[in-house]
Write a protein that holds these residues in place. Structure first.
Motif, PDB file in Angstrom:
ATOM      1  N   SER A 326       0.865  -1.204   0.008  1.00  0.00           N
ATOM      2  CA  SER A 326       0.071   0.045  -0.035  1.00  0.00           C
ATOM      3  C   SER A 326       0.874   1.209   0.002  1.00  0.00           C
ATOM      4  O   SER A 326       1.910   1.117   0.472  1.00  0.00           O
ATOM      5  N   LYS A 327       0.239   2.255  -0.285  1.00  0.00           N
ATOM      6  CA  LYS A 327       1.121   3.629  -0.599  1.00  0.00           C
ATOM      7  C   LYS A 327       1.667   4.026   0.952  1.00  0.00           C
ATOM      8  O   LYS A 327       2.727   4.563   0.833  1.00  0.00           O
ATOM      9  N   ASP A 328       0.819   3.515   2.090  1.00  0.00           N
ATOM     10  CA  ASP A 328       1.475   4.186   3.116  1.00  0.00           C
ATOM     11  C   ASP A 328       2.584   3.133   3.816  1.00  0.00           C
ATOM     12  O   ASP A 328       2.995   3.333   4.770  1.00  0.00           O
ATOM     13  N   GLY A 329       2.708   1.931   3.031  1.00  0.00           N
ATOM     14  CA  GLY A 329       3.662   1.118   3.471  1.00  0.00           C
ATOM     15  C   GLY A 329       2.999   0.086   4.663  1.00  0.00           C
ATOM     16  O   GLY A 329       3.860  -0.804   5.135  1.00  0.00           O
ATOM     17  N   ARG A 330       1.866  -0.019   5.073  1.00  0.00           N
ATOM     18  CA  ARG A 330       1.225  -0.812   6.290  1.00  0.00           C
ATOM     19  C   ARG A 330       0.718  -2.001   5.903  1.00  0.00           C
ATOM     20  O   ARG A 330       0.719  -2.837   6.818  1.00  0.00           O
ATOM     21  N   VAL A 331       0.347  -2.154   4.492  1.00  0.00           N
ATOM     22  CA  VAL A 331       0.009  -3.390   3.844  1.00  0.00           C
ATOM     23  C   VAL A 331       0.862  -3.990   2.835  1.00  0.00           C
ATOM     24  O   VAL A 331       1.215  -3.294   2.186  1.00  0.00           O
ATOM     25  N   ALA A 332       1.003  -5.317   3.220  1.00  0.00           N
ATOM     26  CA  ALA A 332       1.478  -6.355   1.888  1.00  0.00           C
ATOM     27  C   ALA A 332       0.313  -6.851   1.561  1.00  0.00           C
ATOM     28  O   ALA A 332      -0.010  -7.772   2.376  1.00  0.00           O
ATOM     29  N   LEU A 333       0.162  -6.869   0.229  1.00  0.00           N
ATOM     30  CA  LEU A 333      -1.095  -7.856  -0.495  1.00  0.00           C
ATOM     31  C   LEU A 333      -0.264  -8.784  -1.115  1.00  0.00           C
ATOM     32  O   LEU A 333       0.481  -8.532  -2.091  1.00  0.00           O
ATOM     33  N   LEU A 334      -0.848 -10.037  -1.199  1.00  0.00           N
ATOM     34  CA  LEU A 334      -0.446 -11.082  -2.155  1.00  0.00           C
ATOM     35  C   LEU A 334      -1.681 -11.611  -2.592  1.00  0.00           C
ATOM     36  O   LEU A 334      -2.592 -11.995  -1.847  1.00  0.00           O
ATOM     37  N   ARG A 335      -1.504 -11.844  -3.903  1.00  0.00           N
ATOM     38  CA  ARG A 335      -2.356 -12.480  -4.535  1.00  0.00           C
ATOM     39  C   ARG A 335      -2.482 -13.961  -4.974  1.00  0.00           C
ATOM     40  O   ARG A 335      -1.255 -14.198  -5.600  1.00  0.00           O
ATOM     41  N   ILE A 336      -3.295 -14.868  -4.729  1.00  0.00           N
ATOM     42  CA  ILE A 336      -2.929 -16.181  -5.008  1.00  0.00           C
ATOM     43  C   ILE A 336      -4.272 -16.580  -5.748  1.00  0.00           C
ATOM     44  O   ILE A 336      -5.364 -16.236  -5.696  1.00  0.00           O
ATOM     45  N   ASP A 337      -4.445 -17.758  -6.115  1.00  0.00           N
ATOM     46  CA  ASP A 337      -5.262 -18.516  -7.143  1.00  0.00           C
ATOM     47  C   ASP A 337      -5.500 -19.934  -6.694  1.00  0.00           C
ATOM     48  O   ASP A 337      -4.770 -20.706  -7.384  1.00  0.00           O
ATOM     49  N   SER A 338      -6.249 -20.336  -5.784  1.00  0.00           N
ATOM     50  CA  SER A 338      -6.329 -21.773  -5.495  1.00  0.00           C
ATOM     51  C   SER A 338      -7.691 -22.312  -4.988  1.00  0.00           C
ATOM     52  O   SER A 338      -8.224 -21.493  -4.309  1.00  0.00           O
ATOM     53  N   GLN A 339      -8.102 -23.331  -5.275  1.00  0.00           N
ATOM     54  CA  GLN A 339      -9.150 -23.908  -4.770  1.00  0.00           C
ATOM     55  C   GLN A 339      -9.351 -24.443  -3.409  1.00  0.00           C
ATOM     56  O   GLN A 339     -10.184 -24.635  -2.666  1.00  0.00           O
ATOM     57  N   TYR A 340      -7.947 -24.504  -2.996  1.00  0.00           N
ATOM     58  CA  TYR A 340      -7.810 -24.848  -1.447  1.00  0.00           C
ATOM     59  C   TYR A 340      -7.955 -23.700  -0.714  1.00  0.00           C
ATOM     60  O   TYR A 340      -7.626 -22.709  -0.994  1.00  0.00           O
TER      61      TYR A 340
END
Length: 473
Positions: A326-340
């Motif tokens: 995020s722009k403020d550096g407080r959030v690290a976002l990871l995108r995954i794609d899994s039915q699990y």
């Protein structure tokens, strides 16, 4: 569907438990009256005393009145162990197994959904018999455990007959909430710090109800503790620590010495495996746990081991996703794609390794887990290094998510409702429409190419810069 009747071995005190040392009550005495549960400092722990007493009356009435009783446990190790403690207590109090029914929610559902309400109402009618009223069941009791809490209409309608409630419900929980379902008796630990797990709350509530429970269910309480808090969160017997030193807690400490931390941790990961698979066969975990007299019997299950192996492979694959910030550096976002259902595990894994100057939250989103393709599931955890701070100084992720949500527009929080920012302050998540999630990411948190400069500031394991971590494979 009826659960299998517990074996005599499962209902009796486990062999290993018989060899355990009795709790060191002298240590409790040294700590003073504050370490006697229900007195002094611990008067309202693990929950308000009047609520504990009411819950015990509820349990005794189920057995004494021979009422059909439905247990609705969550599908993780804490929920499963809590459910089995309730099951064994009801059996020990004399309620026949044919009157005890265990109900698991469908994949992607929660106890507040219309579909689950319909399923439970159907089950209540089928087991309640004829009450003498059209389409009305006989008296039925329902216990929801570890399912999360929020304000809502009754989970099941409390039908009245001649002034008597036909369907009575009780909620046992520890998730943070200021509101609870209407017409339910509530036993919650969320306002009684240190907040215990549902399994520990259930164990301490059932402890005095039946003579075999203290020994036979001690390892089940530990399963939920290890599942939600990990093996090192509670230092049992430490008079200088945050947790009570009482007969009950010392018994748990001595039980750990017998069954061993590794066996408990392994059993937790195995019991959590079925719910994380696309098939979502939670019954397989329940059946193994129901026939076990200790964690070693859980770890012997080849079925659960095979499922865990498949999940571990999926976690490894999904953990290769690179975070955005995020722009403020407080959030690290990871995108995954899994039915699990591996997004919580990936979040925990990255939270243990990723550090940043301003980093407060690791968020992992998975659009393919929920049966509804329009919904996405996400999990959030605080970086592990921040867990070393006092609890009051740790980030409140629920508040942080609501802060970002309010930045989207005035109607965002109302649109996503109670399935947003649920759980705990340091371990939260939700299930919301994908379009709303993208608004949260772009407008609330401002995760974009503009924020990618933060990528170079974070580190993995506090040493290697994250940009080098990925560029070197």
């Amino acid at each position: 569907m009826f659960p299998k009747s517990p074996t005599k071995r499962a209902l009796s005190s486990p062999t290993a438990m018989r060899n355990a040392k009795k709790p060191r009550l002298a240590a409790a005495a040294m700590a003073g009256a504050r370490d006697v549960l229900g007195e002094g400092r611990w008067k309202a722990w693990p929950a308000p005393s009047q609520n504990l007493k009411a819950a015990r009356v509820f349990m005794k009435e189920c057995a004494e009145l021979r009422l059909p009783t439905i247990i609705v446990p969550d599908k993780d190790a804490d929920g499963l162990s809590s459910g089995l403690i309730l099951y064994r207590t009801l059996r020990g109090l004399g309620l026949p197994p044919e009157l005890i029914h265990v109900h698991f929610l469908a994949k992607g559902a929660n106890v507040f959904s219309t579909s689950e309400r319909a399923r439970l109402e159907g089950l209540a009618k089928s087991i309640g018999g004829d009450s003498g009223m059209d389409d009305t069941p006989g008296e039925v009791r329902v216990i929801f455990v570890d399912q999360g809490s929020r304000g809502s209409p009754p989970l099941l309608q409390p039908i009245l007959k001649e002034g008597r409630i036909i369907v009575q419900t009780m909620v046992i929980d520890h998730h943070q909430s200021d509101d609870f379902p209407e017409a339910s008796q509530v036993l919650t630990a969320c306002k009684s710090p240190p907040i215990c797990t549902s399994s520990l709350l259930t164990y301490l509530m059932c402890y005095p109800l039946e003579r075999t429970i203290p020994e036979s269910c001690a390892w089940l309480a530990l399963l939920g503790i290890f599942g939600d808090l990990g093996p090192n969160e509670i230092n049992f017997g430490d008079v200088e620590g945050d947790w009570p030193v009482s007969e009950e807690m010392l018994r748990l400490r001595d039980t750990i010495k017998v069954v061993k931390k590794k066996a408990l941790s392994d059993a937790v990961s195995l019991l959590n495996a079925p719910r994380r698979t696309p098939a979502f066969n939670v019954w397989s975990a329940w059946d193994v746990l129901l026939g076990a007299d200790g964690p070693s019997m859980v770890t012997e299950s080849s079925e659960l081991r095979n499922l865990r192996s498949r999940i571990n492979e999926e976690v490894e694959r999904c953990s290769r996703a690179a975070p955005q910030f995020s722009k403020d550096g407080r959030v690290a976002l990871l995108r995954i794609d899994s039915q699990y259902q591996v997004h919580p595990v990936v979040a925990i894994r990255w939270a243990s390794r990723l550090k940043g100057k301003d980093l407060k939250m690791i968020m992992v989103v998975n659009p393919s887990h929920h049966p509804d393709p329009n919904l996405v599931s996400f999990s959030c955890r605080i970086p592990a290094n921040l867990r070393k701070l006092p609890e009051t100084a740790q980030p409140d992720l629920q508040r942080l998510l609501k802060e970002y949500g309010a930045k989207v527009d005035d109607g965002f929080l109302a649109r996503v409702g109670g399935d947003y920012a649920r759980g705990h302050k340091q371990a939260t998540g939700g299930i919301i429409p994908g379009v709303e999630f993208e608004l949260l990411v772009s407008q609330g948190m401002d995760v974009s190419t503009k924020a990618f400069s933060r990528f170079g500031e974070a580190s993995v394991d506090g040493q290697k810069k994250i940009k080098d971590f990925f560029s070197k494979g």
